[in-house]
Design an enzyme around this catalytic site. Structure first.
Site, PDB file in Angstrom:
ATOM      1  N   GLU A 104      -9.300   0.094 -18.069  1.00 30.61           N
ATOM      2  CA  GLU A 104      -8.152  -0.250 -17.233  1.00 30.61           C
ATOM      3  C   GLU A 104      -6.855   0.329 -17.780  1.00 30.61           C
ATOM      4  O   GLU A 104      -6.697   0.477 -18.996  1.00 30.61           O
ATOM      5  CB  GLU A 104      -8.013  -1.786 -17.182  1.00 30.61           C
ATOM      6  CG  GLU A 104      -9.235  -2.457 -16.617  1.00 30.61           C
ATOM      7  CD  GLU A 104      -9.294  -3.965 -16.885  1.00 30.61           C
ATOM      8  OE1 GLU A 104      -9.839  -4.678 -16.037  1.00 30.61           O
ATOM      9  OE2 GLU A 104      -8.827  -4.418 -17.944  1.00 30.61           O
ATOM     10  N   LYS A 137      -0.750  -0.187 -21.049  1.00 31.29           N
ATOM     11  CA  LYS A 137      -1.851  -0.397 -21.992  1.00 31.29           C
ATOM     12  C   LYS A 137      -3.106   0.238 -21.420  1.00 31.29           C
ATOM     13  O   LYS A 137      -3.332   0.174 -20.206  1.00 31.29           O
ATOM     14  CB  LYS A 137      -2.079  -1.888 -22.228  1.00 31.29           C
ATOM     15  CG  LYS A 137      -3.280  -2.182 -23.157  1.00 31.29           C
ATOM     16  CD  LYS A 137      -3.289  -3.612 -23.635  1.00 31.29           C
ATOM     17  CE  LYS A 137      -3.903  -4.545 -22.627  1.00 31.29           C
ATOM     18  NZ  LYS A 137      -3.986  -5.926 -23.152  1.00 31.29           N
ATOM     19  N   THR A 143     -15.955  -5.692 -27.817  1.00 38.60           N
ATOM     20  CA  THR A 143     -15.952  -5.803 -26.353  1.00 38.60           C
ATOM     21  C   THR A 143     -14.644  -5.264 -25.783  1.00 38.60           C
ATOM     22  O   THR A 143     -14.633  -4.528 -24.795  1.00 38.60           O
ATOM     23  CB  THR A 143     -16.102  -7.295 -25.940  1.00 38.60           C
ATOM     24  OG1 THR A 143     -17.306  -7.801 -26.497  1.00 38.60           O
ATOM     25  CG2 THR A 143     -16.125  -7.450 -24.429  1.00 38.60           C
ATOM     26  N   ARG A 165      -1.116 -11.429 -27.793  1.00 40.91           N
ATOM     27  CA  ARG A 165      -0.380 -11.719 -26.553  1.00 40.91           C
ATOM     28  C   ARG A 165      -1.176 -12.610 -25.617  1.00 40.91           C
ATOM     29  O   ARG A 165      -0.627 -13.387 -24.834  1.00 40.91           O
ATOM     30  CB  ARG A 165       0.162 -10.455 -25.897  1.00 40.91           C
ATOM     31  CG  ARG A 165      -0.843  -9.492 -25.237  1.00 40.91           C
ATOM     32  CD  ARG A 165      -1.378 -10.028 -23.940  1.00 40.91           C
ATOM     33  NE  ARG A 165      -1.791  -9.044 -22.990  1.00 40.91           N
ATOM     34  CZ  ARG A 165      -2.855  -9.155 -22.212  1.00 40.91           C
ATOM     35  NH1 ARG A 165      -3.675 -10.184 -22.300  1.00 40.91           N
ATOM     36  NH2 ARG A 165      -3.114  -8.223 -21.327  1.00 40.91           N
ATOM     37  N   GLY A 178     -12.915 -14.764 -17.483  1.00 37.26           N
ATOM     38  CA  GLY A 178     -13.216 -14.205 -16.159  1.00 37.26           C
ATOM     39  C   GLY A 178     -12.045 -13.337 -15.736  1.00 37.26           C
ATOM     40  O   GLY A 178     -11.025 -13.839 -15.291  1.00 37.26           O
ATOM     41  N   ASP A 179     -12.195 -12.014 -15.920  1.00 36.34           N
ATOM     42  CA  ASP A 179     -11.001 -11.185 -15.760  1.00 36.34           C
ATOM     43  C   ASP A 179     -11.271  -9.862 -15.077  1.00 36.34           C
ATOM     44  O   ASP A 179     -10.497  -8.921 -15.214  1.00 36.34           O
ATOM     45  CB  ASP A 179     -10.331 -10.963 -17.134  1.00 36.34           C
ATOM     46  CG  ASP A 179     -11.258 -10.290 -18.131  1.00 36.34           C
ATOM     47  OD1 ASP A 179     -12.438 -10.043 -17.793  1.00 36.34           O
ATOM     48  OD2 ASP A 179     -10.811  -9.991 -19.243  1.00 36.34           O
TER      49      ASP A 179
END
Ligand code: NAD
Length: 343
Positions: free
Chosen positions: A58, A71, A86, A114, A227-228
């Site tokens: 991402e 990021k 991970t 963060r 859960g993302d």
């Protein structure tokens, strides 16, 4: 002459040595309060996500009038089988007026900091004031940061641990057992029974039900951070139906969060709305609150801003020659030519 400060992993370790993990979580939490408090200053978008059947990569950009950040982060639950983490990340903070990158930084550690800071902020805003116990479900790379943040900043005194992999729980106890009251459990039912807060921080690319509706009691706060992404959840849908749900940035959370299977108009409250008016937060001591966290670019912005300031203050990291500074700014070609040998 402008410079780009570079914080690699050894430099981040040195920085953590100076400011401490808890100091960093606190500093980033303060920045988050400030940045979420000026929500409308930011140009925001859901992150771009490239999926494979093993994971996701991402990119997460965000900017205000002065700074831009992004990021690069992955999520590959099966990586552990190859001895890789991970979640791994790096990113940059730039000046908007010139596009000059001020900071290029590792962000694997910074993401854990963060994420803990954001979880703490959400709990400060919407959990009951008298929370003292938390279940920590998923005891992997993020878990120590979560426990430290909730213990030192929110006053959580007792942590009930559960992971499918008992070695992960042993590791958490080895790392923090001397500082914090950690109680391991052999089932999730035992770990969540009667706690004030449930943090779910598991990694599996599937629609998992880690926490069932029957486990959730009135007044609990759920800090659901694992859960993302699409097809990756942790909570039984019925929990959301009887809770007040808080998110970072609704357009992204509707794609990636626990709410991905709810109706498009499922009611959610963004964190900034609670910061701007506390009446948008918890409505009673019995209400169940869910922070449906997916991780949003503004959290990285707040984190990078903190790291940049600390790196300059403590003289940590090196200045990179990443961008050209030319005598004649139109002569890039000349810069590529061999430097004439000295006689
Ligand atoms: P990790 O792989 O280091 O740890 C995950 C742990 O979950 C492992 O120990 C695994 O054994 C455990 N687990 C998997 N399924 C389980 C189950 N059914 N019950 C109990 N335990 C289970 O991963 P990590 O870096 O700690 O990240 C955890 C999750 O948090 C990932 O899904 C990651 O994508 C997510 N994350 C979210 C944010 C955010 O901002 N919301 C930020 C960082 C990471």
């Amino acid at each position: 002459m402008p410079a780009t400060r570079y914080i690699d992993l050894p430099a981040m370790r040195r920085l953590m040595d100076r400011v401490g993990i808890v100091g960093a979580i606190r500093g980033i939490r303060d920045n988050l309060r400030e940045d979420f408090g000026r929500w409308h200053d930011f140009e925001k978008s859901p992150r771009t996500a490239n999926h494979s059947n093993l994971g996701v990569i991402e990119l997460m950009p965000v900017s205000d009038h002065d700074h831009f950040s992004f990021k690069y982060v992955n999520g590959h639950p099966k990586n552990i089988e190859q001895g890789l983490m991970t979640v791994m990340a790096f990113g940059a903070l730039s000046e908007v007026k010139t596009g000059w990158p001020l900071l290029l930084s590792e962000m694997t550690i910074l993401t854990a900091l963060r994420t803990a800071a954001t979880s703490v902020l959400a709990a400060e805003l919407v959990a009951r004031d008298d929370c003292r116990t938390m279940a920590m479900i998923g005891n992997g790379a993020q878990s120590e940061f979560q426990c430290l943040g909730f213990h030192h900043l929110l006053g959580i005194e007792e942590f009930h641990l559960y992971d499918l992999d008992p070695k992960a729980t042993d590791k958490l106890i080895r790392n923090l057992g001397g500082q914090i009251n950690l109680i391991p459990h052999s089932s999730i039912n035992d770990a969540v029974k009667g706690v004030d807060i449930i943090t779910t921080c598991t990694a599996d690319k599937k629609l998992a039900i880690i926490v069932e509706d029957s486990m959730v009691e009135p007044g609990m706060h759920l800090n659901a951070i694992g859960g993302d992404c699409p097809g990756k959840t942790e909570l039984e849908g019925a929990i959301l139906q009887r809770s007040k749900v808080f998110v970072e940035f609704a357009p992204q959370s509707r794609i990636e969060g626990e709410i991905q299977h709810q109706a498009a108009d499922f009611p959610v409250t963004e964190l900034w709305e609670v910061l701007s008016d506390p009446r948008n937060g918890r409505e009673s001591n019995e209400q169940i609150t869910v922070f449906d966290s997916v991780g949003f670019g503004l959290e990285d912005f707040s984190g990078l801003r903190y790291i940049y300031q600390q790196a300059i203050e403590h003289g940590i990291g090196e200045d990179l020659g990443l961008m050209p500074v030319l005598g004649d700014v139109k002569d890039l070609y000349g810069f590529t030519q061999p430097i004439p040998a000295r006689r």
